[in-house]
Design a protein around this motif. Structure first.
Motif, PDB file in Angstrom:
ATOM      1  N   SER A  83       0.826  -1.205   0.000  1.00 48.99           N
ATOM      2  CA  SER A  83       0.000   0.000   0.000  1.00 48.99           C
ATOM      3  C   SER A  83       0.863   1.260   0.000  1.00 48.99           C
ATOM      4  CB  SER A  83      -0.894   0.022   1.242  1.00 48.99           C
ATOM      5  OG  SER A  83      -1.778  -1.075   1.251  1.00 48.99           O
ATOM      6  N   ARG A  84       0.359   2.313  -0.616  1.00 53.14           N
ATOM      7  CA  ARG A  84       0.930   3.649  -0.462  1.00 53.14           C
ATOM      8  C   ARG A  84       0.078   4.432   0.525  1.00 53.14           C
ATOM      9  NH1 ARG A  84       3.071   5.738  -6.420  1.00 53.14           N
ATOM     10  NH2 ARG A  84       5.020   4.572  -6.402  1.00 53.14           N
ATOM     11  N   LYS A  85       0.653   5.497   1.042  1.00 56.06           N
ATOM     12  CA  LYS A  85      -0.020   6.295   2.061  1.00 56.06           C
ATOM     13  C   LYS A  85      -0.495   7.619   1.463  1.00 56.06           C
ATOM     14  CE  LYS A  85       0.995   8.671   6.458  1.00 56.06           C
ATOM     15  NZ  LYS A  85       2.032   8.866   7.509  1.00 56.06           N
ATOM     16  N   TYR A  86      -1.744   7.940   1.719  1.00 54.59           N
ATOM     17  CA  TYR A  86      -2.297   9.251   1.383  1.00 54.59           C
ATOM     18  C   TYR A  86      -2.684   9.944   2.690  1.00 54.59           C
ATOM     19  CZ  TYR A  86      -2.662   7.649  -3.458  1.00 54.59           C
ATOM     20  OH  TYR A  86      -2.378   7.175  -4.713  1.00 54.59           O
ATOM     21  N   TYR A  87      -2.383  11.220   2.767  1.00 60.25           N
ATOM     22  CA  TYR A  87      -2.766  12.010   3.929  1.00 60.25           C
ATOM     23  C   TYR A  87      -3.648  13.152   3.434  1.00 60.25           C
ATOM     24  CZ  TYR A  87      -2.412  15.080   8.016  1.00 60.25           C
ATOM     25  OH  TYR A  87      -2.702  15.884   9.094  1.00 60.25           O
ATOM     26  N   ASP A  88      -4.924  13.120   3.817  1.00 58.96           N
ATOM     27  CA  ASP A  88      -5.909  14.085   3.343  1.00 58.96           C
ATOM     28  C   ASP A  88      -6.354  14.995   4.483  1.00 58.96           C
ATOM     29  OD1 ASP A  88      -5.839  12.816   0.878  1.00 58.96           O
ATOM     30  OD2 ASP A  88      -7.563  11.541   1.325  1.00 58.96           O
ATOM     31  N   ARG A  89      -6.401  16.291   4.207  1.00 62.34           N
ATOM     32  CA  ARG A  89      -6.944  17.266   5.155  1.00 62.34           C
ATOM     33  C   ARG A  89      -8.132  17.943   4.485  1.00 62.34           C
ATOM     34  NH1 ARG A  89      -2.022  20.865   5.575  1.00 62.34           N
ATOM     35  NH2 ARG A  89      -1.367  19.693   3.720  1.00 62.34           N
ATOM     36  N   TYR A  90      -9.321  17.746   5.047  1.00 66.56           N
ATOM     37  CA  TYR A  90     -10.557  18.278   4.480  1.00 66.56           C
ATOM     38  C   TYR A  90     -10.936  19.574   5.184  1.00 66.56           C
ATOM     39  CZ  TYR A  90     -11.223  13.873   2.014  1.00 66.56           C
ATOM     40  OH  TYR A  90     -11.081  12.801   1.186  1.00 66.56           O
ATOM     41  N   LEU A 122      10.377  -0.665   1.110  1.00 63.14           N
ATOM     42  CA  LEU A 122       8.981  -1.073   1.026  1.00 63.14           C
ATOM     43  C   LEU A 122       8.551  -1.770   2.306  1.00 63.14           C
ATOM     44  CD1 LEU A 122       8.633  -2.500  -2.610  1.00 63.14           C
ATOM     45  CD2 LEU A 122       7.660  -0.387  -1.714  1.00 63.14           C
ATOM     46  N   ALA A 123       7.354  -1.427   2.768  1.00 64.39           N
ATOM     47  CA  ALA A 123       6.815  -2.083   3.961  1.00 64.39           C
ATOM     48  C   ALA A 123       6.715  -3.579   3.726  1.00 64.39           C
ATOM     49  CB  ALA A 123       5.453  -1.499   4.296  1.00 64.39           C
ATOM     50  N   ASP A 163       1.952   1.663   9.826  1.00 65.90           N
ATOM     51  CA  ASP A 163       2.129   2.803  10.731  1.00 65.90           C
ATOM     52  C   ASP A 163       3.598   3.021  11.086  1.00 65.90           C
ATOM     53  OD1 ASP A 163      -0.504   3.583  10.826  1.00 65.90           O
ATOM     54  OD2 ASP A 163      -0.973   2.510  12.675  1.00 65.90           O
ATOM     55  N   ALA A 164       4.364   1.925  11.158  1.00 65.94           N
ATOM     56  CA  ALA A 164       5.771   2.015  11.570  1.00 65.94           C
ATOM     57  C   ALA A 164       6.729   2.231  10.398  1.00 65.94           C
ATOM     58  CB  ALA A 164       6.163   0.744  12.319  1.00 65.94           C
ATOM     59  N   ALA A 165       6.219   2.191   9.165  1.00 68.44           N
ATOM     60  CA  ALA A 165       7.095   2.290   7.989  1.00 68.44           C
ATOM     61  C   ALA A 165       7.678   3.698   7.848  1.00 68.44           C
ATOM     62  CB  ALA A 165       6.313   1.915   6.730  1.00 68.44           C
ATOM     63  N   ASN A 166       8.782   3.783   7.117  1.00 68.23           N
ATOM     64  CA  ASN A 166       9.380   5.073   6.768  1.00 68.23           C
ATOM     65  C   ASN A 166       8.765   5.541   5.448  1.00 68.23           C
ATOM     66  OD1 ASN A 166      11.550   7.192   6.990  1.00 68.23           O
ATOM     67  ND2 ASN A 166      12.070   6.293   4.993  1.00 68.23           N
ATOM     68  N   TRP A 167       8.141   6.721   5.456  1.00 70.19           N
ATOM     69  CA  TRP A 167       7.406   7.186   4.287  1.00 70.19           C
ATOM     70  C   TRP A 167       8.113   8.380   3.636  1.00 70.19           C
ATOM     71  CZ3 TRP A 167       3.699   4.159   2.456  1.00 70.19           C
ATOM     72  CH2 TRP A 167       3.084   3.267   3.325  1.00 70.19           C
TER      73      TRP A 167
END
Length: 463
Positions: free
Chosen positions: A253-260, A285-286, A295-299
């Motif tokens: 999975s990739r991580k998206y961070y959304d602020r609405y 890669l995780a 949650d613990a991965a380096n992004w």
């Protein structure tokens, strides 16, 4: 119509509770003696349908209100939505639209109302009225379609062994009965299945819209879907094409961070959304897609966009929305960069960013200002697992499935608590979108809902 029904329904002699068909009058006895030819395919072809009573010329319709009625002649009350019949024929009236799903009992189907995502059930009360509930597993929610000699069908309820009947009273409530009146049968127990063409009701400008189906799922369903769409496998759509499967990003999975953002009510009331979205890739890669590992991965940061989504049109699980703001304010290459890249400037309402112009077109007095920084309403961390569906020989995918693990926090809680949830999406990737693309999307939706019993989402992330 007869050919369509032969494809759609398992046509067999009816067995189960209640009197045997051999004891019923006229043509039903003939059906028992010489059952029609079995169907060509199973499960049924995907599609959306109306169910018309031959007896009164009206269509089955779920009432939009909850009604309180006595159950089993005791002082117990339940709130159900009754099924009645109406003359309506509007393509947009999804209270008269139904889909059919095979059950664990061969030849029996669940019947789902498109508008409410509820399933037809036979009540246990003495009059055995037909209503809708969330239940799908009991015999009260299972029905068999028996083809009549003229191409109409009788709908047999497994729970009671009776047939659906569109009563010809003032309310036209649908119930179940044993009797089949007269030598020609009771026309109120005979129905015509009419397909609904979803492309007749597409919103204006759909060709340039983001079009995706959305479902809320469980962790168990997500794991089943990961296994059901393996990298390098194929996926065949009944009535449609066969696709090659390509799992993106080496299956991680990739991580998206959304602020609405909103001013509290303006965007939310119209189901609009305005967000700042950033994407990240794990490096290294995780090791897997579990919460703890991700949650613990380096992004590592990839890019940031500011996006606005306009008023949605929802047809069953499928959302149609105009999305504005595909350029990037950070990351990516120069060709993808917006004319304005400062978050502060954009949040103050700079019209150099296309998302802001789209907001003001819908909401001319929207309060873009420095105080808008204080109007961040929702934050979403989205770990997204993506699967492409490609036609053989194609270089680009036609559709994409996203399986999302979400951590959501809210301004009302000072963004302290995080709520975990799971969603699945299926999006059309072709541009511009054609009516044929939408038809194929609905075919894929039907198979996915049949395979995984998915429930359509009526609220999107962030509003």
């Amino acid at each position: 119509m007869r050919a369509v029904l032969n494809l759609l329904f398992a046509v067999v002699a009816v067995k189960g509770a209640g009197p045997p068909l051999s004891s019923l009058p006229s043509e039903l006895s003939d059906l028992a003696a010489t059952p029609p030819t079995p169907p060509v395919s199973y499960p049924p072809l995907p599609g959306t349908f109306r169910i018309k009573s031959r007896g009164n010329g009206k269509y089955l319709h779920e009432r939009g209100i909850l009604e309180m009625r006595e159950v089993r002649s005791q002082q117990l009350w339940t709130y159900d939505r009754l099924i009645s019949t109406r003359y309506t024929t509007s393509e947009s009236n999804t209270w008269t639209h139904f889909r059919f799903y095979p059950t664990s009992t061969p030849e029996y189907y669940n019947i789902r109302v498109v508008a409410s995502d509820r399933y037809i059930n036979e009540d246990a009360a003495g009059d055995q009225k037909i209503s809708t509930r969330s239940q799908t597993t009991g015999d009260d929610a299972k029905f068999k379609f028996v083809e009549y000699c003229d191409g109409t069908v009788m709908i047999y309820a497994k729970g009671s062994g009776k047939f659906l009947r569109a009563d010809s009273n003032v309310d036209d409530i649908v119930s179940t009965r044993y009797q089949v009146s007269g030598g020609a049968g009771d026309p109120l127990t005979r129905f015509i299945i009419e397909p609904v063409d979803v492309t007749d009701n597409l919103p204006p400008g759909f060709a340039d819209m983001e079009i995706e189906a959305k479902w809320g799922i469980s962790s168990t369903t997500m794991n089943l879907m990961v296994a059901g769409f393996p990298d390098g496998g194929t996926y065949t759509v009944p009535g449609g094409s066969t696709y090659n499967l390509n799992v993106r990003w080496s299956g991680v999975s990739r991580k998206y961070y959304d602020r609405y953002y909103d001013d509290g009510v303006t965007l939310a009331n119209d189901k609009h959304s305005y967000r700042i979205r950033s994407r990240y890739t794990s490096d290294p890669l995780a090791g897997d897609n579990t919460w703890n590992t991700l949650d613990a991965a380096n992004w590592d940061f990839d890019w940031t966009k500011v996006q606005y989504k306009s008023t949605p049109t929802r047809l069953d699980a499928v959302w149609f929305r105009k999305e504005t703001g595909d350029c990037r304010i950070a990351g990516g290459n120069a060709m993808e960069t917006c004319d304005v890249t400062s978050e502060t400037t954009i949040l103050q309402g700079s019209l150099l960013h296309p998302a802001n112009g789209a907001v003001l077109a819908d909401h001319p007095s929207f309060p873009f200002a420095m105080s808008f920084w204080d109007e961040e309403e929702t934050r979403v961390v989205d770990y997204r697992y993506r699967i492409e569906l490609k036609l053989p020989g194609a270089t680009e995918a036609s559709f994409e499935i996203s399986l999302d693990q979400l951590e959501t926090s809210y301004k009302s809680d000072n963004f302290v608590s995080q709520t975990r949830s799971y969603e699945a999406e299926l999006e059309i990737l072709n541009t511009p979108v054609t009516a044929a693309d939408v038809q194929e999307l609905f075919r894929i939706v039907h198979r996915m809902e049949t395979d995984y019993y998915l429930t359509a989402m009526k609220k999107s992330k962030g509003g």
